[in-house]
Design a protein around this motif. Structure first.
Motif, short mmCIF file in Angstrom:
data_model
loop_
_atom_site.label_atom_id
_atom_site.label_comp_id
_atom_site.label_asym_id
_atom_site.label_seq_id
_atom_site.Cartn_x
_atom_site.Cartn_y
_atom_site.Cartn_z
N PHE A 46 1.27 -1.08 -0.12
CA PHE A 46 -0.04 0.54 0.31
C PHE A 46 0.98 1.12 -0.32
O PHE A 46 1.61 0.93 0.60
N GLY A 47 0.34 2.48 -0.76
CA GLY A 47 0.53 3.86 -0.57
C GLY A 47 1.70 4.44 -1.39
O GLY A 47 3.25 4.83 -1.77
N ALA A 48 2.70 3.83 -2.10
CA ALA A 48 3.56 3.59 -3.15
C ALA A 48 2.87 4.55 -4.13
O ALA A 48 1.99 4.90 -5.09
N LEU A 49 3.78 6.08 -4.23
CA LEU A 49 2.81 7.04 -5.06
C LEU A 49 3.45 7.77 -5.95
O LEU A 49 3.63 7.49 -7.50
N ASN A 50 4.89 8.00 -5.52
CA ASN A 50 5.98 8.21 -6.42
C ASN A 50 7.08 8.32 -6.15
O ASN A 50 7.29 7.53 -5.25
N ASN A 51 8.46 8.33 -7.48
CA ASN A 51 9.81 7.55 -6.56
C ASN A 51 10.00 8.30 -5.05
O ASN A 51 11.23 7.59 -4.91
N ILE A 95 8.16 5.87 0.22
CA ILE A 95 9.13 4.59 1.20
C ILE A 95 8.19 3.70 0.09
O ILE A 95 9.34 2.31 -0.03
N ALA A 96 7.45 3.54 0.71
CA ALA A 96 7.10 2.40 -0.48
C ALA A 96 6.70 1.37 -1.79
O ALA A 96 6.89 0.77 -2.07
N TRP A 97 7.24 2.36 -2.65
CA TRP A 97 7.82 2.51 -3.99
C TRP A 97 9.27 1.95 -3.82
O TRP A 97 10.09 1.19 -4.73
N LYS A 98 9.95 2.60 -2.88
CA LYS A 98 11.34 1.69 -2.54
C LYS A 98 11.31 0.28 -2.24
O LYS A 98 12.22 -1.14 -2.37
N VAL A 99 10.32 0.27 -0.81
CA VAL A 99 9.96 -1.15 -0.91
C VAL A 99 9.76 -1.98 -1.99
O VAL A 99 10.10 -3.11 -2.19
N ALA A 100 9.10 -2.04 -3.06
CA ALA A 100 8.68 -2.38 -3.66
C ALA A 100 9.84 -2.48 -4.84
O ALA A 100 10.17 -4.20 -5.14
#
Lengths: 282, 282, 282, 282
Positions: A14-19, A22-27
């Motif tokens: 949940f919660g990736a928006l842009n680079n 934090i969620a983006w980095k986790v992904a």
């Protein structure tokens, strides 16, 4: 460097928006470590963000969901289970928003409808994610659920507003549901208390620049970055941390255990020195 | 399963005695993950233990050292640096002993010479390990130091005696030195607060069986084993936890965050039911 | 204003040196509230301090005692019991000293003989006071014992040195002995975590002025004074707090629960602003 | 025994229902100590309770108010200020209710409308009390506000359900508002974490009898009673605790700092002994 720590593991992020998220980095890191996952965010965020890019890069699908909506969450979890042909292994909850912060309502002048939204989005959504997963029996035994928190849950920070109370509740939900989910299904639930991080969400907090300098100088290892947080998440999703549950884990370069550092004191003393020639700031 | 998480890393492991020791398990797992290390324990322990077996298995050398002796520690650290041709990456401190416990002196009848030994062996030794390493500049930047602790540092447990105070001091040393070592050398220092574990050392604590059952039923995931603790240590020695420092990390199946579980309450209630027919236990 | 909160109560007060001492203020307030007590300090402190003045003012006797000496403590407690014709009601422990601080030894260059002295004087002495009192059965049921501590026991402060570890151990002793003394004699044992206070002892800590300004601006109510600490002690010695035990009680104007205040951030930001024209301070 | 600790002080007391209520005991003690106050509860509670008796006994007026209603709270605070001809000195918040508990909804099957009610009644109401007081400038400088909490805010207890999350949020509100109210008006805000207490409200919690026996045997001083809690509240409303703020203060006979006591272990071991002849309880 990748270690295959999450090889074969399936999840929901949940919660990736842009680079900057934090969620983006986790992904990205979970992908490097061999995980597959479903990405999710609100329909509005999906329009403004760049999640397609992340989905392509990591071979993921995107399932829009309002994390405050039980039907949306049910659809999300079911879709993930269908995609993966069975139960999942991990969930990252990185969801928080305060209209009181956004609209400039101070903590002694809260709009209570906004407060309810803050709680609904930033804390109760975590319970809903857990309850929906539990009811659909969606997580494998020894699975791992992580939500992102902040030290404001323990200590008051000027400007953090009603988000402090939401984070305190979020951490309590991790304990309360962690007990039940652990007892019944061996699933662990933890929160990471991350350094203040300049994400799109974090940048809304007032006076964030001075605060980031302060926490950086207070923390012996400096502020933790989003990339480093992603590394840490990977360890918590891995099989190497199976008996860690109901914890709030500080990932903050040591800030939470500092009373005063040499570096921060020096900077503060410069302010004091300067302040002697000025009227009191109060 | 191994991940090469510690590939190329060098370390020193204190406190392995036999294959029940947590330090023994850490050595095995660190070896599997690609680390090389020096094993150390007191000369007496080396005679009674089976450390040669572990050294062979893991391709390690053994350097006897009394962890309360600065010269012994200097020799140990220098020998390790010579063997590895440079600085090391990690240290495990698993050293604790109380003569008050061993000799049956209760906490309100402490022998103060024994107490000093308890502190010297179980807490100050950790400072000495850190100070000697710091003076010899023995640890690489972003290295990791871990000591084993117990929840008695926060909450009183019948029979744990002066070891509780030693553990409280041990955790304080991790914070105090963690600040300095982090600021100067980016080295992190943490303690793991492990479930009660049936090691040779742990088995000396009075009433350990009932306590182990209680903590097991209280903990939603059950007590953490020595093997699981070794897994967790591996994550803390790895590069994935670089911004975690000065923390006391509970690895206890959730025990530390429990007030009362269904399972423990049931067992307690059976005692209550039984107790109705008996004289008060006090 | 006096309330007779301690009417008829007898006690022992450690650590008054001069009228800047917290223990001095506690003695004055306890006297106003109707208590009688014995004053004690080391023979050396008695020479340099002005304790006679306090003894006269409060109608007390002075019994010299080295708080690290069990025979001295036995003599002290017995003398107090003789004077009062029976058991006492309360004890204040305000005893701390670090030769490492005094001699300018930094925390990564500790002298271990000094460290032992620090622990002996600042932490183990508290255990000795409790154990001697317990063995002589010197405290009435529902009596109250308080020791003074500092937030450095939880969070690292530049310059506080080995005193941080001593305070962590002191607080642990309060819990450990508090369990036993509570169970057996209904006596409560607590520590007060006081704001940094400009006493003769406190003034030895490096950089104390800047720190006092910082904690004052961080604390919503400002730093707590010695006089206010004395008021708080009175409540803890009174019969109104009988079920408070094993606690570390922050008396600090809120500092311990602050992450960042508006006032401290303003001052820090002035330093930042100034710092832009300067080389980095590190 | 009375001390005139609250002589001349005016306050508002929420949550007295009948003579088992903690708030009832606080009102009685505050009256004995010289305070005047307004009593308040919901219109429904006023019908079922016996508040008239308390009002007569203490010379108080009753102002009905739903603590979740800002207009009701405004009317309450204004009425109190009119009655007392000015600002007040203290407020007790003893308000909590969970429909999920009442209706037997388990924590992994929460009704989210009920959860919102739990939060609204048990946590947000405290913010509303504070915000209304702040806006009406109703509390004197150095006034004191106390809310009642429970250790479930830190540690999970079987059956305590969503009330745990509400208490965590309540304690966070005390910190968040305590910062602002302290900074601006020198008013302190604290929570008391009280032993489980057999009030009309508390008796709804499942398995309360076994739990009360457990916490009683775990606590070296035994469970704290409602009367003792009232004594403690008096100290917090008095002028002797002016620098204590933003704290959660355990009033629990030591329970919060216990890991395992001799007495509780004995009782548990009886259950274990018995359990050997039985099928596993899980």
């Amino acid at each position: 460097m990748a270690y295959n720590l999450l090889k074969g593991k399936k999840g929901i992020i949940f919660g990736a928006l842009n680079n900057m998220s934090i969620a983006w980095k986790v992904a990205e890191r979970a992908h490097e470590e061999g995980a597959e996952f479903v990405l999710t965010n609100t329909p509005v965020s999906l329009r403004f963000g760049e999640l397609n890019e992340l989905a392509e890069k990591t071979g993921s699908i995107i399932v829009p969901a309002d994390a405050t909506s039980v039907p949306d969450l049910e659809n999300l979890v079911k879709t993930a289970m269908e995609k993966f042909g069975g139960k999942i292994d991990f969930i990252l909850h990185s969801v928080a928003m305060s209209l009181n912060v956004r609209k400039g309502k101070l903590y002694d002048d809260l709009n209570y409808d906004y407060l309810k939204k803050t709680l609904d989005i930033s804390a109760i959504s975590f319970h809903k994610v857990l309850q929906v997963s539990r009811k659909l029996d969606a997580i494998k035994d020894w699975g791992s659920v992580v939500a992102l928190s902040y030290v404001a849950a323990q200590r008051s920070l000027y400007g953090y507003n009603d988000m402090a109370d939401a984070k305190a509740m979020l951490e309590s939900i991790a304990r309360s549901f962690g007990y039940i989910y652990g007892r019944d299904k061996k699933i662990r639930v933890n929160t990471i208390s991350q350094s203040p991080t300049l994400t799109t969400a974090g940048s809304g907090v007032k006076g964030i620049d001075g605060l980031l300098d302060f926490t950086n100088r207070m923390s012996p290892l400096g502020n933790a970055t989003a990339d480093e947080c992603a590394d840490y998440c990977v360890t918590l999703f891995s099989d190497l941390t199976r008996k860690v549950t109901m914890q709030n884990l500080y990932h903050d370069g040591g800030f939470s255990k500092m009373g005063m550092s040499f570096r921060a004191m020096n900077m503060y003393n410069q302010g004091l020195e300067q302040g002697k020639h000025m009227k009191d700031d109060e």
